[in-house]
Design a protein around this motif. Structure first.
Motif, PDB file in Angstrom:
ATOM      1  N   GLU A 123       0.882  -1.465   0.065  1.00 42.24           N
ATOM      2  CA  GLU A 123       0.070   0.257  -0.353  1.00 42.24           C
ATOM      3  C   GLU A 123       1.103   1.815  -0.515  1.00 42.24           C
ATOM      4  N   ARG A 142      -8.462   4.549   3.094  1.00 37.98           N
ATOM      5  CA  ARG A 142      -8.450   5.585   2.914  1.00 37.98           C
ATOM      6  C   ARG A 142     -10.080   6.528   3.319  1.00 37.98           C
ATOM      7  N   ALA A 157      -5.203   8.637   0.914  1.00 33.82           N
ATOM      8  CA  ALA A 157      -5.728   8.365  -0.248  1.00 33.82           C
ATOM      9  C   ALA A 157      -5.509   7.506  -1.090  1.00 33.82           C
ATOM     10  N   ASP A 158      -4.804   6.250  -0.816  1.00 32.80           N
ATOM     11  CA  ASP A 158      -4.823   5.504  -1.685  1.00 32.80           C
ATOM     12  C   ASP A 158      -5.603   4.155  -1.797  1.00 32.80           C
ATOM     13  N   ASP A 159      -5.202   3.308  -2.280  1.00 29.68           N
ATOM     14  CA  ASP A 159      -6.253   2.234  -3.542  1.00 29.68           C
ATOM     15  C   ASP A 159      -5.957   0.430  -3.035  1.00 29.68           C
ATOM     16  N   ALA A 193      -7.719  -1.628  -5.639  1.00 26.34           N
ATOM     17  CA  ALA A 193      -7.569  -1.362  -6.976  1.00 26.34           C
ATOM     18  C   ALA A 193      -6.152  -2.192  -7.583  1.00 26.34           C
ATOM     19  N   ARG A 194      -4.922  -2.434  -6.234  1.00 25.55           N
ATOM     20  CA  ARG A 194      -3.885  -2.509  -6.272  1.00 25.55           C
ATOM     21  C   ARG A 194      -4.982  -4.714  -6.109  1.00 25.55           C
ATOM     22  N   TRP A 208      -8.698  -0.739   5.398  1.00 23.69           N
ATOM     23  CA  TRP A 208      -9.263  -1.469   4.714  1.00 23.69           C
ATOM     24  C   TRP A 208     -10.392  -2.730   4.650  1.00 23.69           C
ATOM     25  N   HIS A 251     -14.936   0.750   3.779  1.00 23.64           N
ATOM     26  CA  HIS A 251     -14.450   1.418   3.008  1.00 23.64           C
ATOM     27  C   HIS A 251     -15.875   2.242   3.045  1.00 23.64           C
ATOM     28  N   THR A 273     -15.517  -3.683   3.004  1.00 21.02           N
ATOM     29  CA  THR A 273     -14.721  -4.010   1.917  1.00 21.02           C
ATOM     30  C   THR A 273     -15.075  -5.507   1.167  1.00 21.02           C
TER      31      THR A 273
END
Length: 301
Positions: free
Chosen positions: A21, A84, A98-100, A103-104, A130, A133, A142
């Protein structure tokens, strides 16, 4: 290793993916590991620099990462990072990031809806973020089809029954309410203590000290072994000198004893040690016994 790259290796029939992350300089070395003196870092400079320590700035480098474990036909996540848009006023590294991570995960072939089990090795903000969310200003799981395995001792300590960590840090109340309580409300949380068998290859074991419910996840498949050690280790210096605690250990004496016990078993049984926070290209390492502690034997490629 960059945040966008994925490291993959096998432990027998169990596949492990490392999803980063965030990683980079975090804090002065002896602020992160206050039990260590400057001579310790200099003594092991060749093994710590440049991936885990910058001698020029004296900053320790760490990673926040999630491990994907594919075992017995299921997908297991070990820890879920920072999350996030979290309010974390006590830690500027974690505050309103503000990581995602989803998506990774998708880029690595892991859809959030396909995750079967989430393991939180303990309840700290960079291990449960996480879990949830925001949807329409409400925190929801999530990973909606997963069982979330939470150490009962940590759930009590950091939850309302324990006064949100005794009220020592405001972040403890915030992280419980946005990252743990919604999982309970959704009926996805499963509390455990002592030991918990996840499947034929994976077993959770209590490893207290860092937090009351800190745990490790052991892997055994086709004669190969590994142990996810969570925050028993923040830096390889704690393998070289296992008596050295991080600044985040709530019960330092117990944490040091647990660390040594886990490393002794890893060395004796040739378990690959997989920490939560090691930066650099090698996220996991084999250890061997040494005169003063343990030696770094071989890193995963």
């Amino acid at each position: 290793m960059s945040e966008d790259s994925v490291q993959k290796f096998l432990i027998g029939d169990v596949e492990v993916l490392r999803i980063v992350e965030w990683q980079g300089p975090f804090a002065p070395a002896r602020q992160l590991v206050p039990d260590s003196g400057p001579q310790v870092w200099r003594e092991y400079e060749e093994q710590l620099a440049p991936g885990h320590w910058d001698p020029g700035t004296d900053l320790a480098l760490v990673a926040v990462q999630t491990w994907v474990v594919r075992s017995a036909g299921r997908t297991v996540l070990v820890d879920t990072g920072v999350g996030r848009d979290r309010e974390r006023p006590g830690n500027p590294f974690f505050h309103r990031r503000a990581d995602d991570l989803p998506a990774r995960l998708r880029a690595a072939g892991v859809e959030p809806g396909s995750v079967d089990v989430v393991v939180n090795t303990h309840i700290h903000g960079d291990h449960v973020g996480w879990n949830t969310h925001a949807v329409d200003a409400e925190w929801v799981p999530t990973f909606p089809h997963a069982r979330y395995l939470l150490p009962a001792a940590d759930d009590h300590h950091f939850g309302p029954g324990g006064g949100y960590g005794g009220g020592v840090r405001v972040d403890d109340r915030l992280l419980y309410e946005d990252s743990v309580a919604p999982v309970h409300r959704a009926g996805l949380a499963e509390l455990w203590q002592d030991t918990y068998r996840v499947d034929e290859h994976l077993v959770l074991e209590s490893a207290p000290g860092h937090t009351p419910g800190s745990s490790v996840l052991r892997v055994a498949s086709r004669g190969e072994r590994a142990v996810f050690v969570g925050d028993l280790l923040h830096s390889p210096v704690q393998i070289l000198r296992p008596e050295c605690n991080s600044c985040f250990c709530l019960a330092p004496r117990q944490a040091a004893a647990t660390r040594r016990r886990v490393l002794e078993r890893a060395a004796a049984e040739r378990e690959l040690v997989i920490p939560a926070h090691f930066a650099g290209g090698g996220g996991a390492v084999e250890v061997r016994t040494a005169a003063r502690g343990f030696a770094l034997h071989r890193w995963t490629a």
